[in-house]
Design an enzyme around this catalytic site. Structure first.
Site, short mmCIF file in Angstrom:
data_model
loop_
_atom_site.label_atom_id
_atom_site.label_comp_id
_atom_site.label_asym_id
_atom_site.label_seq_id
_atom_site.Cartn_x
_atom_site.Cartn_y
_atom_site.Cartn_z
N GLY A 77 43.21 -11.28 52.51
CA GLY A 77 42.79 -12.01 51.33
C GLY A 77 43.91 -12.90 50.80
N SER A 96 37.62 -5.59 54.33
CA SER A 96 37.71 -5.38 55.77
C SER A 96 38.17 -6.66 56.43
CB SER A 96 36.34 -5.00 56.37
OG SER A 96 36.44 -4.88 57.78
N ALA A 153 29.15 -4.09 52.68
CA ALA A 153 29.03 -5.27 53.53
C ALA A 153 29.07 -4.84 54.98
CB ALA A 153 30.18 -6.24 53.24
N LYS A 192 29.96 8.12 43.52
CA LYS A 192 29.32 9.39 43.14
C LYS A 192 29.88 9.88 41.81
CE LYS A 192 28.59 14.09 44.93
NZ LYS A 192 29.51 14.86 44.07
N TYR A 242 35.84 -3.03 65.23
CA TYR A 242 35.10 -3.61 64.11
C TYR A 242 33.64 -3.15 64.13
CZ TYR A 242 33.31 -7.19 60.89
OH TYR A 242 32.72 -7.85 59.84
N VAL A 247 42.17 0.31 49.86
CA VAL A 247 41.08 1.26 49.63
C VAL A 247 41.11 2.45 50.58
CG1 VAL A 247 39.56 -0.50 48.65
CG2 VAL A 247 39.46 -0.01 51.11
N ASN A 301 44.23 -5.67 48.89
CA ASN A 301 45.62 -5.40 49.28
C ASN A 301 46.28 -6.62 49.90
OD1 ASN A 301 44.35 -5.46 51.75
ND2 ASN A 301 45.13 -3.48 52.46
#
Length: 328
Positions: free
Chosen positions: A37, A76, A115, A106, A146, A58, A33
């Protein structure tokens, strides 16, 4: 062609993982998103036929029409500046994001690797840290958003493994460095290199006798790759056990950069861990893995990367997409 979904694909570690799985012949779906990043980290992949970029958060429902063989959950905030400025998002991506992705795994019958982090050990009372140590974490401290997000992430992942029989893997990642790290994000290496390149004194918090153990990104990616393809479902430490004090590391940076800066000292932030060193006995045993790149070699490569950045990148204080998410 095996298909893999990598969340946090435009981040530091996520982008290197995209590179590795492309190299191994996978079809890679990269999801991000772009809060922390950066699209430039994966620009070189955008024209490839076996890479697809999906812009998505996510923590919202995830719909992937294609079949998936594997999922890597690396979405994250991962630095103190990030998760102290966006604490709610940090908790949500560890909880809601992980839940959404486990549900997707699943449905797709995919193997999923999360991670996790050495921060699950908190300010450890056991040294070096082994996987069977439960940690010493302040749940209500500023870093708890965190630490507890990652601890919950491990718990729900193991619950899906035990209750649903989902194939899961847990990588406890220790301090990792290399090209594509974001300057000024509060982590030791980009903070020191950024200060050196801007001609600033190097800031050490506390007395500088606290320790860290730094793993070069290529070694980290190799460990994660082997863990994903292994048959081991419990957490595994992935890191470099070569420990150094922050004070000594600051002197190494000054020597590496050839700068004349001094080291200055400020108060240690609340709950900042005083020791951090992985015991990688388990990784050696189940993955036949240990780091190969020594700190001197890895830091030279990393320094050259930071030297190549523009003045704008060198002096900006935070990611360009960061501010719009602060109040959400």
């Amino acid at each position: 062609m095996k298909k893999i979904l990598i969340t946090g694909a435009a981040g530091f570690l996520g982008s290197h993982l995209c590179d590795r799985f492309i190299k191994e012949g996978f079809y890679v779906i990269g999801m991000d998103n772009f809060i922390t990043g950066d699209k430039k980290n994966i620009e070189h992949l955008l024209q490839l036929s076996n890479f697809q970029l999906v812009k998505h958060d996510v923590t919202n429902f995830i719909n992937i029409e294609a079949n998936l063989d594997y999922i890597l959950h690396f979405a994250s905030p991962a630095s103190p500046i990030d998760y102290l400025k966006i604490p709610i998002q940090t908790l949500k991506v560890g909880a809601l994001g992980t839940h959404n992705l486990l549900g997707l795994a699943k449905a797709k019958k995919a193997r999923m690797l999360i991670a996790s982090t050495s921060e699950v050990y908190g300010d450890p009372l056991v040294h070096p840290q082994t996987e069977d140590y439960y940690g010493n974490v302040n749940t209500i401290g500023p870093r708890g958003v965190y630490d507890e997000a990652k601890r919950f992430q491990e718990s729900i992942t193991m619950a899906y493994h035990r209750f649903h029989g989902l194939e899961t893997r847990i990588a406890r990642i220790f301090n990792t460095y290399g090209p594509r790290m974001r300057l000024n994000d509060g982590r030791v290496i980009p903070a020191f290199l950024g200060q050196a390149l801007r001609g600033e004194n190097l800031t050490v918090f506390g007395d500088g006798l606290q320790t860290r153990s730094f793993c070069y990104v290529d070694d980290q990616v190799e460990g994660i790759y082997r863990l994903l393809l292994s048959d081991y479902s419990n957490p595994v430490n992935i890191g470099n056990p070569n420990e150094i004090t922050i004070k000594d590391f600051a002197e190494e940076i000054i020597s590496l950069t050839g700068t004349k800066q001094k080291v200055i000292y400020k108060n240690l932030p609340q709950d900042d861990p005083l020791q951090r060193q992985p015991d990688i006995t388990l990784a050696k045993k189940v993955l036949n893995w240990e780091p190969k790149v020594n700190r001197g070699e890895g830091m030279k490569i990393t320094f050259e990367y930071f030297k190549s950045l523009s003045q704008e990148e060198l002096f900006k204080s935070e990611h360009k997409n960061f501010k719009e998410h602060i109040k959400k």
